[in-house]
Design a protein around this motif. Structure first.
Motif, short mmCIF file in Angstrom:
data_model
loop_
_atom_site.label_atom_id
_atom_site.label_comp_id
_atom_site.label_asym_id
_atom_site.label_seq_id
_atom_site.Cartn_x
_atom_site.Cartn_y
_atom_site.Cartn_z
N PHE A 193 18.93 92.35 85.13
CA PHE A 193 19.98 92.18 84.13
C PHE A 193 20.25 93.47 83.36
O PHE A 193 21.41 93.85 83.13
CB PHE A 193 19.61 91.05 83.15
N LEU A 194 19.17 94.17 82.97
CA LEU A 194 19.35 95.41 82.19
C LEU A 194 20.07 96.48 83.00
O LEU A 194 20.87 97.25 82.46
CB LEU A 194 17.98 95.94 81.73
N LEU A 195 19.77 96.56 84.28
CA LEU A 195 20.41 97.56 85.15
C LEU A 195 21.76 97.08 85.67
O LEU A 195 22.42 97.78 86.43
CB LEU A 195 19.48 97.87 86.34
N VAL A 196 22.14 95.87 85.28
CA VAL A 196 23.41 95.25 85.66
C VAL A 196 23.53 95.12 87.18
O VAL A 196 24.63 95.18 87.73
CB VAL A 196 24.62 96.04 85.08
N ALA A 197 22.40 94.96 87.86
CA ALA A 197 22.46 94.63 89.28
C ALA A 197 23.02 93.22 89.44
O ALA A 197 23.67 92.89 90.43
CB ALA A 197 21.07 94.73 89.91
N VAL A 198 22.74 92.40 88.43
CA VAL A 198 23.30 91.05 88.34
C VAL A 198 23.95 90.90 86.97
O VAL A 198 23.34 91.26 85.96
CB VAL A 198 22.19 89.98 88.51
N PRO A 199 25.20 90.42 86.89
CA PRO A 199 25.86 90.27 85.59
C PRO A 199 25.08 89.33 84.67
O PRO A 199 24.56 88.30 85.09
CB PRO A 199 27.23 89.66 85.96
N PHE A 200 25.00 89.69 83.40
CA PHE A 200 24.26 88.91 82.42
C PHE A 200 24.80 87.48 82.32
O PHE A 200 24.04 86.53 82.10
CB PHE A 200 24.32 89.59 81.05
N LYS A 201 26.12 87.33 82.53
CA LYS A 201 26.74 86.00 82.41
C LYS A 201 26.27 85.04 83.50
O LYS A 201 26.48 83.83 83.41
CB LYS A 201 28.26 86.12 82.44
N LYS A 202 25.64 85.59 84.56
CA LYS A 202 25.13 84.76 85.64
C LYS A 202 23.70 84.27 85.36
O LYS A 202 23.09 83.59 86.19
CB LYS A 202 25.13 85.55 86.96
N GLY A 203 23.17 84.63 84.21
CA GLY A 203 21.77 84.32 83.88
C GLY A 203 21.45 82.84 83.96
O GLY A 203 20.44 82.44 84.56
N ASP A 204 22.28 82.01 83.35
CA ASP A 204 22.02 80.57 83.35
C ASP A 204 22.02 79.99 84.76
O ASP A 204 21.16 79.18 85.12
CB ASP A 204 23.07 79.84 82.50
N GLN A 205 22.99 80.40 85.56
CA GLN A 205 23.10 79.89 86.93
C GLN A 205 21.90 80.31 87.78
O GLN A 205 21.37 79.52 88.57
CB GLN A 205 24.40 80.37 87.58
N ILE A 206 21.47 81.56 87.61
CA ILE A 206 20.35 82.07 88.39
C ILE A 206 19.07 81.32 88.04
O ILE A 206 18.29 80.93 88.91
CB ILE A 206 20.19 83.58 88.17
N MET A 207 18.83 81.09 86.75
CA MET A 207 17.64 80.35 86.34
C MET A 207 17.70 78.91 86.84
O MET A 207 16.69 78.36 87.32
CB MET A 207 17.51 80.36 84.82
#
Length: 436
Positions: free
Chosen positions: A268-282
């Motif tokens: 998330f910090l390196l923006v390899a994955v957008p922060f807004k996708k956090g809930d879906q990924i978890m």
């Protein structure tokens, strides 16, 4: 009292073999053990819940690793690997299978994503397999090898969990041992799996085989996923940085939770994955690994009931007297118990707390060394995982290989992996327990 453990384990095994949900099977078996020991149903449930905390760290590790795997998949880095396999290994059946075994092995230690890579990697290769007339049973054997052998022998990634559970189970039952010693103790059984893989690839499934439509349970309209010609980019580089970061933290802290959390945060910090996708990924990570995590919690509570009711002590006393300290016979019987129990539960990780509670007192009374005890517990936990219809080690490969409906779960995954891995595991595990 000595029959409490036997009856309880039989209840759990029979229910599991009848395809009752594994969590329900363990809970019912735990309550059975408690009631037979004189506890009420409510007291048995409370005792089980009280013992569930023993595997909380391991369960959390699974959840975070599941999320990490989903995040890695999101970046598309696996498409590069698929393109490589298609471009370089088309027509080279043996090399294709061995490379798949190697990739699967990385999923347990170096890039601990467990089975998450299979639905991404395998379906695009199915047409290639058919064109080569590659026997998919060989691929199933390769995938299951990669999902099991590394964690059995190497205390990193999922191996860190596996060996940590063995150490914890032995220490809780009065035998001191280190993770380094458990790793050494599992090298002999693990070498049996290597032999099984080589037999499957070079002998049993080397001939051409045409996959039969509908073999996996009916006709399936299948279009091979189109793999884009992805080139390595900055996002993929940042993903590798996150993977390395997770690995380094895991090695230095000897804590898989810290490693997985580091990898996720870096993604998330390196923006390899957008922060807004956090809930879906978890959410996806919990969906993928949550069941295994909860099985381990319940299994820990079950092991707690078996020890706290005194049923294990009674079984130890009877077993020691009956077997007359015959180490060879004791090891043989314990491995058979492990095979039956693990096939029923379908999780080598989930059975370790139960097996440790049963095995340690018996083995100590019979004079086994700590490393020999670790060999028996580890091998018994691994036995049955390959070949169990309810195991991730078989469900994972089938999920990819049967995407087009041409791969039967039992006959094309479970039976081949049972024959090629459980038999050598049993033999080499017995040898290890005798020589260590």
């Amino acid at each position: 009292m000595e029959w409490v453990v036997v009856i309880s384990v039989l209840v759990m095994t029979i229910l599991s073999l009848l395809r009752v949900n594994v969590v329900l099977a363990i809970i019912i078996a735990a309550i059975t053990a408690g009631v037979l020991s004189g506890q009420s149903i409510i007291e048995s449930i409370e005792m089980m819940i009280g013992g569930m905390g023993g595997q909380a760290e391991t369960a959390l590790s699974y959840i975070l690793l599941g999320a990490f795997a989903v995040a890695i998949s999101y970046t598309g880095i696996t498409a590069i690997l698929v393109n490589f396999l298609i471009r370089v290994l088309t027509g080279k059946k043996t090399m294709m299978v061995l490379v798949i075994a190697g990739v699967a092995s990385l999923s347990q230690n170096l890039v601990p994503v467990h089975i998450a890579f299979i639905p991404i990697l395998i379906p695009p290769l199915l047409k290639v397999f058919d064109d080569m007339k590659l026997d998919r049973r060989a691929v199933a054997a390769a995938l299951t090898f990669g999902l099991k052998a590394p964690y059995i022998m190497i205390p990193a990634g999922f191996g860190l969990i596996f060996h940590g559970i063995i150490v914890k189970g032995m220490v809780q039952n009065g035998v001191e041992i280190t993770e380094t010693e458990t790793a050494l103790s599992m090298l002999i059984p693990g070498s049996g799996m290597v032999i099984g893989l080589l037999i499957a690839v070079f002998i049993t499934y080397r001939k051409d085989r045409v996959a039969v439509p509908g073999a996996g349970g009916g006709e399936v309209e299948f279009t091979a996923p189109k793999v884009e010609n992805v080139t390595f980019n900055c996002t993929h580089f940042l993903t590798l940085v996150a993977i390395v970061g997770a690995l380094v933290v895991q090695i230095f802290t000897q804590n898989l939770v810290a490693g997985a959390l580091t990898g996720l945060i870096l993604m998330f910090l390196l923006v390899a994955v957008p922060f807004k996708k956090g809930d879906q990924i978890m959410t996806d990570g919990i969906a993928m690994m949550g069941t295994i995590a909860f099985v381990m919690l319940v299994a820990s509570g079950y092991g707690h009931i078996l020890t706290e009711t005194g049923a294990v002590d009674a079984l130890v006393e009877v077993s020691s007297g009956t077997l007359n300290d015959n180490k060879g016979l004791i090891a043989l019987i314990l491995l058979l118990v492990g095979l039956v129990v693990t096939i029923g539960i379908g999780s080598s990780f989930g059975t370790i707390p139960i097996l440790a509670a049963l095995y340690v007192p018996i083995c100590v009374a019979a004079g086994f060394s700590p490393m020999a005890i670790a060999t028996l517990i580890g091998t018994s936990g691994a036995l049955g995982d390959a070949g169990s219809p309810a195991s991730d080690s078989t469900l994972g490969p089938t999920s990819g290989l049967n995407a087009d409906g041409k791969h039967h779960h039992i006959w094309d995954t479970c039976v081949p992996t049972f024959l090629h891995y459980n038999i050598p595991l049993f033999i080499f595990g017995w040898i290890g327990a005798m020589v260590l």
